[in-house]
Design an enzyme around this catalytic site. Structure first.
Site, PDB file in Angstrom:
ATOM      1  CG  HIS A  22      -6.421  -5.470   1.659  1.00  0.00           C
ATOM      2  ND1 HIS A  22      -5.900  -6.388   2.548  1.00  0.00           N
ATOM      3  CD2 HIS A  22      -7.579  -5.018   2.191  1.00  0.00           C
ATOM      4  CE1 HIS A  22      -6.720  -6.479   3.596  1.00  0.00           C
ATOM      5  NE2 HIS A  22      -7.743  -5.666   3.402  1.00  0.00           N
TER       6      HIS A  22
ATOM      7  CG  HIS B 140      -1.986  -1.019   1.205  1.00  0.00           C
ATOM      8  ND1 HIS B 140      -2.857  -1.193   0.153  1.00  0.00           N
ATOM      9  CD2 HIS B 140      -2.308  -1.975   2.123  1.00  0.00           C
ATOM     10  CE1 HIS B 140      -3.679  -2.209   0.423  1.00  0.00           C
ATOM     11  NE2 HIS B 140      -3.353  -2.700   1.605  1.00  0.00           N
TER      12      HIS B 140
ATOM     13  CG  ASP C  16      -2.652  -8.523   0.647  1.00  0.00           C
ATOM     14  OD1 ASP C  16      -1.936  -8.827   1.611  1.00  0.00           O
ATOM     15  OD2 ASP C  16      -3.682  -7.809   0.753  1.00  0.00           O
TER      16      ASP C  16
ATOM     17  CG  ASP D 215      -4.816 -10.175   3.250  1.00  0.00           C
ATOM     18  OD1 ASP D 215      -4.504 -10.645   2.137  1.00  0.00           O
ATOM     19  OD2 ASP D 215      -4.577  -8.990   3.571  1.00  0.00           O
TER      20      ASP D 215
HETATM   21 ZN   LIG Z   1      -4.025  -7.312   2.641  1.00  0.00          ZN
END
Ligand SMILES: [Zn+2]
Length: 310
Positions: free
Chosen positions: A164, A125, A162, A246
């Site tokens: 996200h 991120h 991931d 995740d």
């Molecule tokens: Zn994540």
């Protein structure tokens, strides 16, 4: 040949606070899972601190200096609602980025076939000028640019499974046709980026958003239909992996319903592609994963698959 494992005890000293999901116990769960007899063949190496020059290929120098100056002597410093530094955060962030840079050096030099970096804080991120979403420096992007600029590779790809979207990596790679970024991620979900229409300035970004609860079939068909053909066309000389776990069905932060067998499968697909184009060179780094037993089992499945190819 072998699989390298880079880690460092300093990565356990980044502590965003008692109720934060990105806790030191995550890395302990991964290291415990990689401690059995199955993993005795791993070549274990200490992650060095990244050099400022390596970080500065991704993040402006002033940003890096300010972030490191803001590391508190005691207590916590909050960068945003989710991104918090403790006294150990500076060294942890330098070791996390340094792990990927060193793994790239070792794999490109042919010291090993592939590598896994068991480090935190995670990185995907972190945008060039902004730490966010539990991430301080973009570890994988720092590795990718080192491969390009120090080792002279022309085409470097990063695949991010991931749950996200890796908005930071996408932002770093967007304008550079020698870099390729592909992501599977749940949508809608934090950080809200990663729509199919986000394709990079040279078609060098591929996003596969997946609906909550969509599970293994949708994940595998997205990888097979959208990511692998684009990677095949790009012909990476090195494959980096943002390995967040995740998307696992037990994870408390999302609902993508994958399990260990999906991580084995995607790792095998990426290894096949790396054998085809990149002399098998794969450098993987830990991103998210917040259910500790699922994180340990998934990371172990991923590393076991890397080892089977080495
Ligand atoms: Zn994540």
């Amino acid at each position: 040949m072998t699989t390298l494992l880079y880690t460092h005890p300093a990565c356990l000293e980044h502590d965003p606070g008692p109720y934060h999901p990105e806790s030191p116990s995550r890395l302990r769960a991964v290291l415990d899972a990689l401690d059995g007899p199955d993993f005795s063949r791993l070549d274990r190496r200490e992650a060095p601190e990244a050099e400022l020059d390596d970080i500065a290929r991704v993040h402006p120098r002033r940003f890096v200096e300010r972030l490191l100056e803001a590391v508190p002597r005691s207590g916590h410093v909050r960068i945003d609602a989710d991104t918090i530094m403790s006294p150990g955060s500076g060294e942890a962030a330098l070791r996390a980025a340094g792990a990927v840079a060193a793994a790239v050096d070792a794999v490109v030099a042919g010291e090993a076939d592939n590598a896994f970096c068991a480090v935190r804080p995670p990185g995907h991120h972190a945008e060039p000028g902004r730490a966010m979403g539990f991430c301080l420096f973009n570890n994988a992007a720092i590795g990718a640019l080192r491969a390009r600029e120090v080792h002279g590779l022309e085409r470097v790809a990063e695949i991010d499974f991931d749950v996200h979207h890796g908005n930071g990596t996408q932002a770093c790679f967007w304008d550079d046709p020698g870099l390729f970024y592909a992501s599977t991620h749940q949508s809608p979900l934090y950080p809200g980026t990663g729509g199919r229409g986000e394709t990079g300035s040279a078609g060098n970004v591929v996003n596969v958003p997946l609906r909550p609860m969509s599970g293994s079939r949708a994940f595998r068909s997205g990888v097979t239909r959208d990511i692998l053909p684009a990677l095949d066309t790009f012909r990476p000389e090195l494959l980096l992996v943002s390995a967040g776990f995740d998307a696992h069905r037990s994870d408390p932060l999302a609902q993508l319903m994958l399990d260990e067998s999906d991580y084995v499968w995607v790792t095998e697909q990426l290894l096949d592609l790396a054998r085809e184009h990149a002399a098998g060179r794969v450098v993987s780094t830990l991103e998210g994963g917040y259910d500790l037993p699922a994180l340990g089992a998934s990371a172990a499945a991923h590393v076991r698959t890397l080892m089977a190819a080495a």
